[in-house]
Design an enzyme around this catalytic site. Structure first.
Site, PDB file in Angstrom:
ATOM      1  N   LYS A   1       0.822  -1.216   0.000  1.00 25.65           N
ATOM      2  CA  LYS A   1       0.000   0.000   0.000  1.00 25.65           C
ATOM      3  C   LYS A   1       0.853   1.262   0.000  1.00 25.65           C
ATOM      4  CE  LYS A   1      -0.648   0.001   5.033  1.00 25.65           C
ATOM      5  NZ  LYS A   1       0.021   1.252   5.386  1.00 25.65           N
ATOM      6  N   THR A   2       2.025   1.222   0.669  1.00 25.03           N
ATOM      7  CA  THR A   2       2.871   2.422   0.711  1.00 25.03           C
ATOM      8  C   THR A   2       3.344   2.789  -0.688  1.00 25.03           C
ATOM      9  OG1 THR A   2       3.586   1.789   2.935  1.00 25.03           O
ATOM     10  CG2 THR A   2       4.878   3.479   1.836  1.00 25.03           C
TER      11      THR A   2
ATOM     12  N   ASP B   1      -3.741   7.212   4.913  1.00 25.78           N
ATOM     13  CA  ASP B   1      -3.276   5.838   5.125  1.00 25.78           C
ATOM     14  C   ASP B   1      -3.949   5.269   6.375  1.00 25.78           C
ATOM     15  OD1 ASP B   1      -1.761   3.534   4.851  1.00 25.78           O
ATOM     16  OD2 ASP B   1      -0.011   4.362   5.877  1.00 25.78           O
ATOM     17  N   GLU B   2      -4.101   3.942   6.436  1.00 32.33           N
ATOM     18  CA  GLU B   2      -4.665   3.260   7.619  1.00 32.33           C
ATOM     19  C   GLU B   2      -6.015   3.865   8.010  1.00 32.33           C
ATOM     20  OE1 GLU B   2      -3.316   0.628   8.470  1.00 32.33           O
ATOM     21  OE2 GLU B   2      -1.128   0.705   8.499  1.00 32.33           O
TER      22      GLU B   2
ATOM     23  N   ARG C   1       1.824 -11.399  10.138  1.00 30.03           N
ATOM     24  CA  ARG C   1       3.176 -10.851  10.334  1.00 30.03           C
ATOM     25  C   ARG C   1       4.218 -11.837   9.825  1.00 30.03           C
ATOM     26  NH1 ARG C   1       1.728  -6.566   9.711  1.00 30.03           N
ATOM     27  NH2 ARG C   1      -0.257  -7.609   9.393  1.00 30.03           N
TER      28      ARG C   1
END
Length: 670
Positions: free
Chosen positions: A29-30, A213-214, A603
Site C-alpha cells: 500500500k505504501t 493511510d490506515e 506478520r
C-alpha cells in the site's frame, strides 16, 4: 509505474473521484500512496504544496516522505506528509489567534494530563486507577467530539458525573495554561472549521488532494477532519483494511470505511489482494480465520511466494514449559540453521506474558528486545529539561513551572508556592506572571519574592537570547547556568549513570537543533517554539516505535506488531480468555480479537508457530486453560499439532533430541 501490479496501477491512475484502496496485509500500500503522489505532480500538474498525505505514526510518515523524495527529486517543496496529529498541530499553530491561543502553546502529554487531573481531584480520595479512568473518559469524549456540557448531561453513574465535572475544570485549566492535549490536536481544528467557514475554505485551497493511510484506524474526529478538508471536491484517496482494525479501545471506527460509500456515492473501490510477504499456506489460514467476521468489502489475499511449511500448534504443560519451549527452539534454530536472532518475533496479547519469557530467554542467553520500554522523553532528566523549554516559550504552563521552580534546589518552599498559587488564582494570571506583580509583596516575605523574581528574570533573559541570537546556544547556557550536570551527578546512583543521563540531555539539545533546521527548510520563520512543540509531538507518537536493528529476538504485543513483518513468528497464549481476551468474551466483542489474531498470523513470512498451555497460574492458583476458538477456525489440514496426544509422538522425541544435541554442541564449543 512498471513496478506496480495491475490493481496497484489502477489505484494510482484513478483521479476522477474519491477512491478507496482496500489494501490487504503486505500488499504494497505504501508504494501506491507514494507513487500516486508522484503521479499527481508529474502527470496531473498538481504542485506538491497542494498535496497532503496523512498517516498515524512518525515511522510511516518518514518512510513515505523518503520514498516520495526519491520519486520526485527537487519537486517536493511544500508537500505535506505527516501524521494526523502533526497536521492538526500545524493548523492550530497557523490559526492560533482565531483559537484564542498565544504563540508557543504547550502540548500536554499523558503524564501532564494525569498530573493535572490529580490536582483537580485534590478534594477527592482519588487513586491512580481513578485518575486513569477519568483520563480515558475525557479522551474518549474528545475523540467522539463531546463537550464537557454534553458529557455532564449524559452522565448517569457517580463515576461519569465526577469525570464530566473534572473534564469541565480540566478544559478551563488547559486554556489558562495556554495548552492543548493530544486529542485536542484533531478536535480543535474540527471545531475551528465548523465555526469559521472562511478558515476552512482557506485550508481546502491549501490541500487540493488528500491521501489517507490506515483509514480503518480513524476515530470520529479524524473522520470529520478528513470530511471537512475534502469538502465536495472528492479529491481523496484513502487506503485501509477493515480486517486490520484493532484499535477500537482508543476510538478507531472500522465502519468509517463503509461510511465512505454514504458520503461519496461515486466512490470507486480497488482491492489489493496480492501479498508480497507470506507463503500461500499462511495466507490461506489468515483468509479462513477472518472469513468468520462480517465484511462490508470482501477480499482474499494470495501470494506467489510458494505454499510453505505447515502452521505449527504446540501444546505445553504450563506457561513455564511454553516459554522454555519457545526459548530453546529459537536457540536451536539459530545454532543449527544459522538463522539470525532478529529474524524471530514472539507476539502475545498482554504485556504480562513477556515477564516469564524474558527469564527463559536470559537463562538460555538468547538476546532479545522488548518493545514498548521506557520512552526517551519519559526519563526524568528529559522531562526536567523539556519543562524548562516549555516555560521558556509559554509562561502560562503552570504544570511545567512547578516542576522546574525547585530543580535544582532554589530554597523555595511549598508554603511559598501555595501562597503564589492562591495569589495567581485570584489575579487570574499564570504563576510565572504572578511573580512580577507588585501585589505579591503583600502576600510573601521579601526574601521569597526576591528568589522567585530572580528565577523569572533569568528565564526571561534566556527567552530574549533565544530570539535575538542563537537559540541552541541560549539553551546550552541555560543548562550550564543551573549547573544541571552537577545536579544530575549528585542525584545518580553512580558516575557512569550520571554520564549516561547527561548524554541524554545533550542528545535532546542536538535533536532540538536538527528539528529547528528541518522546520526552517519548509518555513524560514519557524522558531524555537515550533521546534519544541514538534519534539513533544514526536515523542508522543514515537513511544511505541523505537527502532533497533541489532541482532535480537523481537518481543511485542500483537497491537505493537501491526505494520511489521518477520521471517519466523511465535504467537503465544492461543487460549480462551487470552486470545480472545476475557473482556472481549464478556462484552461479546470477538470480532476485534479475531482481527488481532489475523494481524498476528499475517506478520509471518515463512513460518508460524502458535503455542498454548494446559494450565496457568492465576493469583497463586493453577487454572485449567481451554484452547482458543481461533485454532478451530483455521484450516485443520494445514496445521501440524504437537504435545496434544497427536498420532506421531516420535516427531516430538526427534525434535527434542535435535535440540539437546545442538545445546550440547554449543557447550562443547565453549
Amino acid at each position: 509505474m512498471s513496478k506496480l501490479n495491475p490493481r496497484q496501477r489502477e489505484a494510482v491512475d484513478y483521479i476522477s473521484g474519491p477512491l478507496l484502496v482496500l489494501a490487504g496485509a503486505g500488499s504494497g500500500k505504501t508504494s501506491v500512496i507514494t507513487r500516486k503522489i508522484a503521479y499527481l505532480v508529474n502527470k496531473c500538474g498538481i504542485e506538491a504544496r497542494y498535496i497532503a498525505a496523512v498517516t498515524f505514526t512518525n515511522k510511516a510518515s518518514r518512510e513515505m516522505k523518503e520514498r516520495v523524495t526519491q520519486l520526485l527529486p527537487g519537486k517536493t517543496k511544500g508537500l505535506t506528509v505527516s501524521t494526523f496529529h502533526n497536521l492538526g498541530m500545524n493548523i492550530i499553530r497557523r490559526e492560533h489567534k482565531k483559537l484564542g491561543l498565544k504563540p508557543g502553546f504547550s502540548i500536554f502529554d499523558d503524564q501532564d494530563t494525569k498530573a493535572l487531573i490529580r490536582d483537580l481531584l485534590m478534594h477527592h480520595d482519588e487513586d491512580a486507577e481513578q485518575v486513569d479512568m477519568i483520563r480515558t473518559m475525557i479522551s474518549n469524549w474528545k475523540n467522539e467530539m463531546v463537550t464537557p456540557a454534553k458529557a455532564e448531561s449524559f452522565a448517569k453513574t457517580p463515576e461519569e458525573v465526577l469525570a464530566a465535572r473534572a473534564y469541565d475544570a480540566y478544559m478551563t485549566h488547559l486554556q489558562a495554561y495556554n495548552a492543548v492535549d493530544f486529542d485536542d490536536l484533531i478536535w480543535t481544528p474540527v471545531r475551528l472549521f465548523e465555526e469559521h467557514p472562511d478558515v476552512l475554505e482557506r485550508w481546502q485551497q491549501r490541500i487540493r488532494y488528500l491521501l489517507v493511510d490506515e483509514y480503518q484506524d480513524t476515530n470520529l474526529s479524524q473522520y470529520k477532519l478528513v470530511r471537512q478538508l475534502v469538502g465536495h471536491r472528492g479529491a481523496l484517496t484513502v487506503v485501509g483494511d477493515d480486517d486490520q482494525s484493532i484499535y477500537a479501545w482508543r476510538g478507531a471506527r472500522p465502519e468509517n470505511l463503509a461510511q465512505l460509500q454514504v458520503d461519496f456515492p461515486s466512490l470507486k473501490v480497488v482491492k489489493l489482494e496480492q501479498n508480497y510477504r507470506s507463503t500461500s499456506r499462511i495466507l490461506k489460514a489468515a483468509n479462513t480465520l477472518i472469513a468468520n467476521n462480517p465484511h462490508a468489502f470482501e477480499k482474499t489475499l494470495w501470494s506467489d511466494m510458494g505454499f510453505g511449511d505447515p502452521l505449527r500448534v504446540v501444546h505445553t504443560r504450563n506457561e513455564d514449559a511454553e516459554c522454555e519451549r519457545i526459548a530453546t527452539e529459537i536457540l536451536d534454530l539459530h545454532l543449527r540453521n544459522h538463522i539470525p536472532f532478529n529474524d524471530f518475533a514472539i507476539l502475545y496479547r498482554g504485556n504480562f506474558q513477556s515477564r516469564l519469557l524474558e527469564v527463559k530467554l536470559q537463562a538460555f542467553q538468547v538476546p532479545y528486545k522488548l518493545s514498548g520500554g521506557t520512552s526517551f522523553f519519559a526519563r526524568a532528566e528529559i522531562k526536567d529539561l523539556m519543562s524548562y523549554l516549555k516555560v521558556l516559550v509559554n509562561r502560562d504552563d503552570d504544570n511545567a513551572f512547578l516542576r522546574i521552580i525547585n530543580l535544582p534546589r532554589r530554597e523555595i518552599g511549598p508554603s511559598t508556592l501555595q501562597k503564589l498559587g492562591e495569589y495567581a488564582t485570584e489575579r487570574r494570571v499564570s504563576l510565572f506572571d504572578a511573580c512580577s506583580e507588585i501585589g505579591l509583596e503583600q502576600r510573601l516575605p521579601a526574601a521569597a519574592v526576591e528568589k522567585l523574581r530572580r528565577f523569572t528574570h533569568w528565564l526571561h533573559e534566556k527567552y530574549r537570547l533565544c530570539y535575538e541570537g542563537d537559540p541552541i546556544q541560549a539553551i546550552k547556557e541555560l543548562i550550564q547556568d543551573i549547573d544541571y550536570e552537577g545536579w544530575i551527578y549528585q542525584n545518580s546512583s553512580s558516575d557512569a549513570m550520571g554520564e549516561k543521563r547527561m548524554q541524554n540531555v545533550w542528545f535532546l539539545v542536538d535533536s532540538l537543533r536538527n528539528t529547528l533546521e528541518r522546520l526552517q527548510e519548509d518555513d524560514p520563520d519557524a522558531g524555537v517554539e515550533e521546534a519544541i512543540a514538534r519534539l513533544i509531538l514526536i515523542d508522543m507518537l514515537d513511544r511505541q516505535e523505537e527502532e533497533d536493528d541489532s541482532n535480537r529476538v523481537q518481543l511485542m504485543t500483537l497491537h505493537a506488531s501491526k505494520g511489521l513483518e518477520f521471517p519466523h513468528v511465535y504467537l503465544m497464549g492461543m487460549e480462551e480468555e487470552l486470545l480472545p481476551h476475557r473482556n472481549s468474551i464478556e462484552n461479546g466483542d470477538i470480532e476485534e480479537e479475531r482481527r488481532l489474531a489475523y494481524v498476528g498470523i499475517t506478520r509471518a513470512k515463512k513460518t508460524l508457530t502458535m503455542t498454548l498451555a494446559r494450565q496457568r497460574k492465576q493469583f497463586g492458583e493453577l487454572i485449567d486453560c481451554t484452547p482458543s476458538r481461533f485454532l478451530d477456525e483455521l484450516p485443520q489440514e494445514d496445521l501440524e499439532i504437537e504435545g496434544n496426544g497427536e498420532k506421531n509422538p516420535e516427531l516430538n522425541k526427534a525434535r527434542g533430541r535435535a535440540t539437546l544435541n545442538s545445546l550440547r554442541n554449543m557447550f562443547d564449543d565453549l
